[in-house]
Design an enzyme around this catalytic site. Sequence first.
Site, PDB file in Angstrom:
ATOM      1  N   TYR A 111       0.835  -1.205   0.000  1.00 35.87           N
ATOM      2  CA  TYR A 111       0.000   0.000   0.000  1.00 35.87           C
ATOM      3  C   TYR A 111       0.870   1.255   0.000  1.00 35.87           C
ATOM      4  CZ  TYR A 111      -5.019  -0.114  -0.026  1.00 35.87           C
ATOM      5  OH  TYR A 111      -6.311  -0.161  -0.446  1.00 35.87           O
ATOM      6  N   ARG A 148      -1.614  -2.189 -18.488  1.00 36.74           N
ATOM      7  CA  ARG A 148      -2.821  -1.368 -18.462  1.00 36.74           C
ATOM      8  C   ARG A 148      -2.675  -0.323 -17.368  1.00 36.74           C
ATOM      9  NH1 ARG A 148      -5.610  -4.290 -21.781  1.00 36.74           N
ATOM     10  NH2 ARG A 148      -7.180  -2.671 -21.921  1.00 36.74           N
ATOM     11  N   GLU A 166      -0.489   4.794  -0.588  1.00 37.82           N
ATOM     12  CA  GLU A 166      -1.290   6.011  -0.786  1.00 37.82           C
ATOM     13  C   GLU A 166      -0.426   7.256  -0.600  1.00 37.82           C
ATOM     14  OE1 GLU A 166      -4.467   5.399   1.962  1.00 37.82           O
ATOM     15  OE2 GLU A 166      -5.869   4.865   0.386  1.00 37.82           O
ATOM     16  N   THR A 191      -3.030   6.515 -22.014  1.00 36.20           N
ATOM     17  CA  THR A 191      -2.941   5.160 -21.475  1.00 36.20           C
ATOM     18  C   THR A 191      -1.506   4.693 -21.689  1.00 36.20           C
ATOM     19  OG1 THR A 191      -3.591   4.241 -23.604  1.00 36.20           O
ATOM     20  CG2 THR A 191      -5.341   4.521 -21.977  1.00 36.20           C
ATOM     21  N   ASP A 193      -5.502  14.010 -25.394  1.00 39.79           N
ATOM     22  CA  ASP A 193      -5.565  12.611 -24.952  1.00 39.79           C
ATOM     23  C   ASP A 193      -4.863  11.787 -26.020  1.00 39.79           C
ATOM     24  OD1 ASP A 193      -6.153   9.999 -24.360  1.00 39.79           O
ATOM     25  OD2 ASP A 193      -8.279  10.338 -23.974  1.00 39.79           O
ATOM     26  N   LYS A 198      -1.382   0.889 -24.956  1.00 40.56           N
ATOM     27  CA  LYS A 198      -1.712   0.818 -26.379  1.00 40.56           C
ATOM     28  C   LYS A 198      -0.404   0.852 -27.175  1.00 40.56           C
ATOM     29  CE  LYS A 198      -6.307   2.419 -25.268  1.00 40.56           C
ATOM     30  NZ  LYS A 198      -7.331   3.471 -25.345  1.00 40.56           N
TER      31      LYS A 198
HETATM   32  C1  LIG Z   1      -8.389   3.767 -24.630  1.00 39.42           C
HETATM   33  C2  LIG Z   1      -8.703   5.220 -24.448  1.00 39.42           C
HETATM   34  C3  LIG Z   1      -9.074   5.733 -23.206  1.00 39.42           C
HETATM   35  C4  LIG Z   1      -9.442   4.880 -22.037  1.00 39.42           C
HETATM   36  O1  LIG Z   1      -8.590   3.980 -21.584  1.00 39.42           O
HETATM   37  P1  LIG Z   1      -9.047   2.764 -20.631  1.00 39.42           P
HETATM   38  O2  LIG Z   1      -7.761   2.286 -20.117  1.00 39.42           O
HETATM   39  O3  LIG Z   1      -9.776   1.801 -21.504  1.00 39.42           O
HETATM   40  O4  LIG Z   1      -9.938   3.316 -19.571  1.00 39.42           O
HETATM   41  C5  LIG Z   1      -9.229   7.102 -23.088  1.00 39.42           C
HETATM   42  N1  LIG Z   1      -9.060   7.914 -24.144  1.00 39.42           N
HETATM   43  C6  LIG Z   1      -8.753   7.448 -25.356  1.00 39.42           C
HETATM   44  C7  LIG Z   1      -8.586   8.402 -26.493  1.00 39.42           C
HETATM   45  C8  LIG Z   1      -8.564   6.086 -25.561  1.00 39.42           C
HETATM   46  O5  LIG Z   1      -8.291   5.631 -26.783  1.00 39.42           O
END
Ligand SMILES: *Cc1c(COP(=O)(O)O)cnc(C)c1O
Length: 413
Positions: A53, A233, A55, A224, A198, A227
């Site tokens: 933990y 993740r 935090e 993220t 994003d 990807k």
């Molecule tokens: C995949 C994605 C997210 C969200 O990610 P998660 O890990 O699935 O919650 C947010 N914004 C964009 C543009 C994404 O492609």
Amino acid sequence: MKYQNLQKNDSKIFEAIINEEKRQFFGVELIASENYVSESVLEAMGSILTNKYSEGYVNARYYAGNKFIDEIETIAIERAKKIFGVKFVNVQPYSGSPANLAVHFALLNSGDKTLGMNLSAGGHLTHGYKVSFSGKYYKSENYGVDKNGFIDMDEVREIAKAHSPKLIWAGFSAYSRILDWKSFREIADEVGAFLVADISHIAGLIAGGVYPSPVNFVDCITTTTHKTLRGPRGAMILTNNEEISKKIDKAVFPGLQGGPHNHTTAGIAVALGEVLEPNWKNYAEQIVKNSRTFAESLKKKNYEIVSGGTDNHLFLVDMIKSRGISGGEAEKILENFGITLNKNSIPNETRKPTDPSGVRIGTPAITTRGLKEKDVQKIAEFFDLAIQNPKNQNLKNEIADFMKDFEIPGIKI
Ligand SMILES: *Cc1c(COP(=O)(O)O)cnc(C)c1O
């Protein structure tokens, strides 16, 4: 042997994992948001760090015993700073959606106005879609794409001026072109809005220098880590603005989350270490080469590609226009052959989101496996043969036979 304890103690989970390994190994992974992490990332994620933990933040934890966790989180932060050219990084968001929630929580009050890309044009749920927190607790407006499938910045400006959002999202999950960060910045300044990029889908491409970085144009960046960045993740929020960084940190913890997932943080650090290797650039370049090759191969077979092509790792195929079947039908047919992709709305979609006209194809995962242009041409051929004849008995074996020559880290069949 790997999983020996699981095999002995929980055979059901063991078997499901083995079956999933086979599915990944013999199949063709074309889901644009997926990838295969390295064995080093897997080892970090499977470690005892999950027991702890922590935090709080580095040197300011609510529990004792965080000396080594602090080291790990610091390494993750420093690597992210170096890769993206930013001063402040938060590596604790549990995933992309919570990261975007944190940005809302940090910079807005509920009921404030936002502007983001329409989901059906390629935007993300968390950029203001009506069923998401971002559309329920904030007044969100959206922009789309023109009839050729491109974002029209004049339209974005018009909507921004009419709506006066406090925050503008620039980013996507299903758009195959380059975003005009500079114009987004100008528009945000004209209406006095925060601009947030994003880069969840394209972070690995930006890191490899094959997609323009938003860093000099935006107030903060979310991404993220699983990807194109090819980590576990998770997510990160990056900024060069100290005041914003403080608000973000407070929003993530204690605003929204409790203890960070330390095994994930370690996995992120390892993945970012791999991004800093000189060959990352080659990987990023190859992803885009493969994506372009795939789109061109399908075009030659008279498939209709949204916007006519791609500048990044993904593209959309209009299956209704191309072959008279929906995206959902295509997804199902291809899944039977071990080709995994997702149905996807296309710009100005006329069908319902549960069975839209298109499919989305992405190349990050197959590129990690080592597929090059000529292999991708072969995959495009498999794709077409499957769609042509969904009952083709031999094709599934042929595809599996082709794929078994391309390894996946951590999977031994
Ligand atoms: C995949 C994605 C997210 C969200 O990610 P998660 O890990 O699935 O919650 C947010 N914004 C964009 C543009 C994404 O492609």
